[in-house]
Design an enzyme around this catalytic site. Sequence first.
Site, PDB file in Angstrom:
ATOM      1  N   ASP A   6      95.106  57.536  -0.717  1.00  0.00           N
ATOM      2  CA  ASP A   6      94.716  56.033  -0.757  1.00  0.00           C
ATOM      3  C   ASP A   6      95.271  55.275  -1.814  1.00  0.00           C
ATOM      4  OD1 ASP A   6      93.760  53.731   0.077  1.00  0.00           O
ATOM      5  OD2 ASP A   6      91.719  54.058   0.150  1.00  0.00           O
ATOM      6  N   SER A  52      88.064  48.383  -4.968  1.00  0.00           N
ATOM      7  CA  SER A  52      89.425  49.014  -4.249  1.00  0.00           C
ATOM      8  C   SER A  52      90.666  49.022  -4.947  1.00  0.00           C
ATOM      9  CB  SER A  52      89.551  48.745  -2.609  1.00  0.00           C
ATOM     10  OG  SER A  52      88.447  49.217  -2.056  1.00  0.00           O
ATOM     11  N   HIS A 111      95.118  51.019   1.489  1.00  0.00           N
ATOM     12  CA  HIS A 111      94.390  50.166   2.399  1.00  0.00           C
ATOM     13  C   HIS A 111      94.492  48.477   1.850  1.00  0.00           C
ATOM     14  CE1 HIS A 111      90.577  50.982  -0.161  1.00  0.00           C
ATOM     15  NE2 HIS A 111      90.314  49.523   0.100  1.00  0.00           N
TER      16      HIS A 111
END
Length: 716
Positions: free
Chosen positions: A222, A651, A86
């Site tokens: 991810d 992240s 992402h």
Amino acid sequence: MKKIILSLIVGIMLIPTSVKADEGMWFLMFIERLNQRDMQKMGLQLTAQEIYSINNHSLKDAIVQFNGGCTAELISKDGLVLTNHHCGYDAIAELSSAENNLLKDGYWAENRNAEKKPSSLFVRFFVRMDDVSKRILSKLNNKMTELEREKAVNQEIALIEKENNEGGKYTVSVRSFFQGNEYYYFVYQDFEDVRLVGAPPESLGKFGGDTDNWEWPRHTADFSMFRIYADKDGNPAAYSENNVPLHPKHYLPVNLGGVKENDFAMILGYPGRTNRWMPAGGIEQNVKFSYPAWVEGAKTGMDNMKKYMDQSAALNLVYASKYAGVANYWKNRQGMIDALTKFGTAKSKAAQEAKFDKWANKPANKEKYGKVVSNINTYYGLTNEKARHDNYLQQLFRTTAFGTAGRGIGKQLDNYVKADEAKRKEMAPAIMEMVDGMFKELHLPAEKDLMAAELKLYATKSTGYKIAPMVEKIGTANNNDFTKYVNAAFDLSILASKERIKAFLDLPSQTLLDSDPLYALSNDMMNHFSSKSDEITKAQNDFGSSFRLLVEGLRESKLATVAYPDANSTLRLTYGKVRSLPADKRNDAKINNYTTLAGQVKKYKKGDQEFDLPTRIIEMNNNKDFGRYADKDGSLHVNFLTDNDITGGNSGSPVLNGKGELIGLAFDGNIEAMAGDVIFDPKLQRTINVDIRYVLWVIENYSGAKHIVDEMTIVK
């Protein structure tokens, strides 16, 4: 008396030294003084200097801020970078087309020549930091207004940045901590030639979609990979075919041993924003005013984007990145409302502030701290409805391409009109380049629907604070149905057409621009958003100084419940352990601290946008084709849990074992602890990570890109 003292000593000795070790986002320069002993007891085998050193290579040299928002890490001697899927989503989408859809199908460069350069992508290395609190605070006094204080601070910051950038070689950033009670400067080096190496198909990289977002158990690949390029001497350079892969000072070895309950885990990264010091009134404002408007505005935008995204692969690519960003925070903010309400966080903060107010009004403290709490509460009381108003308007700005056009392309055209002929010739190519980029990321029919829907929501729901004058006028004339007006505005506006903008550059006119309906509407909303009454301006000034004094006073009085500054996109370290949640029947794992490929396949729904899987994944799971990446229990682990303290910006952060070896990749948190940006819950707070073995299995076994894995230093 001796018995009492002895009892106290014994009691302190019996308290586990790591009771709060998993809470906090810590500066690397203070690890040796504040955290090293705790970390070693939990399993750290490195010295503080091996984590952070100015003169020698250390872990910090393998960690980068990725494109200004996420974190990434170096995992090979040739500049290979690992981050979340992402986080790379924008770049992957940009490099995709309906005919060659890298986002949907995945991509692995077969060699260096096949690595793809997005138009704009950079990474930032952290070089060093230092404390300049005394220097900056010496320039300030208590008689200054907040604006005067800000001016003095900024003047000193400019000097510090100039002194440390070595003639432009480095980017220097001075940041405020503890609400302006401390200041540190950070030296960075940026590299802008960053190329896509590979990514899994979206069905793996975004498996679970919005349904599983912020949830456990998770089964998401991810991750994505990039490479940093430099000139032949290893210096930052603009993109060139002559650039070579960067040889970093340090890169992370990859450990295939897997994890088990209570294993030590640390994370280095760039957490974006926490509000652990936020007053009770601010929490209450968010829960009752700001976040509900945010959630409703975001959902309105998502629904209107999705309507068009479902029409074709090309339109899906246009809005995929924006939709993903809006959806992520839509669910986050609703989770924050639920968690902060459930745990009565505002009430707990109010009780702390009541204790502080009692201390603040003691004779010795009253002159400095006596009005702090009342000033803070006055400010929030005055701005609650404005906060609701602002969040409806902010979601209009975030979800529509033309909401802020007055300050974007409109401002460029305004500058162009006012320039002389020579300057216009210089400006025109850059403006058209900006226009080309803008129109690649929008679809006019969708933009009309987005604008009309968001305007209606704003006009009808922001009832406690006066809305923008032009919006009010249009709404009153059309019974708050903005469809007809918006369609006409787009049909007439210069800004809504590349051809009209090009024609305007040929024949610029200030009158034409000023009368443009989209330009006028955007400026009306932006000006109204930034305006405030004299009463709010004064309350805001008092709030700024009072919040700073609240933080100072909480630390001085020992009433503070946290010992570290809020996150603000500066490099931090958090440490804890692999830690399960209570057993969950939705998870087939033996211990609820990991998930498996078998569990992912159980979620499979053929043709479902969120839970579809490639056929080959299902076949490999059925055949237990896991190769060297299988766990000792014979399964392939996908995601795992730790109790690290992270937030947005983390992240892509590396999850490391006690030796500084890569064991996973942080990508999410659990919705039960969604209040974590405001208050840390040691029972519920979890970080959701991709197991590095699953990452490598997807690359090597599923995708056949073993040459990428061969670059890495593998530890078994």
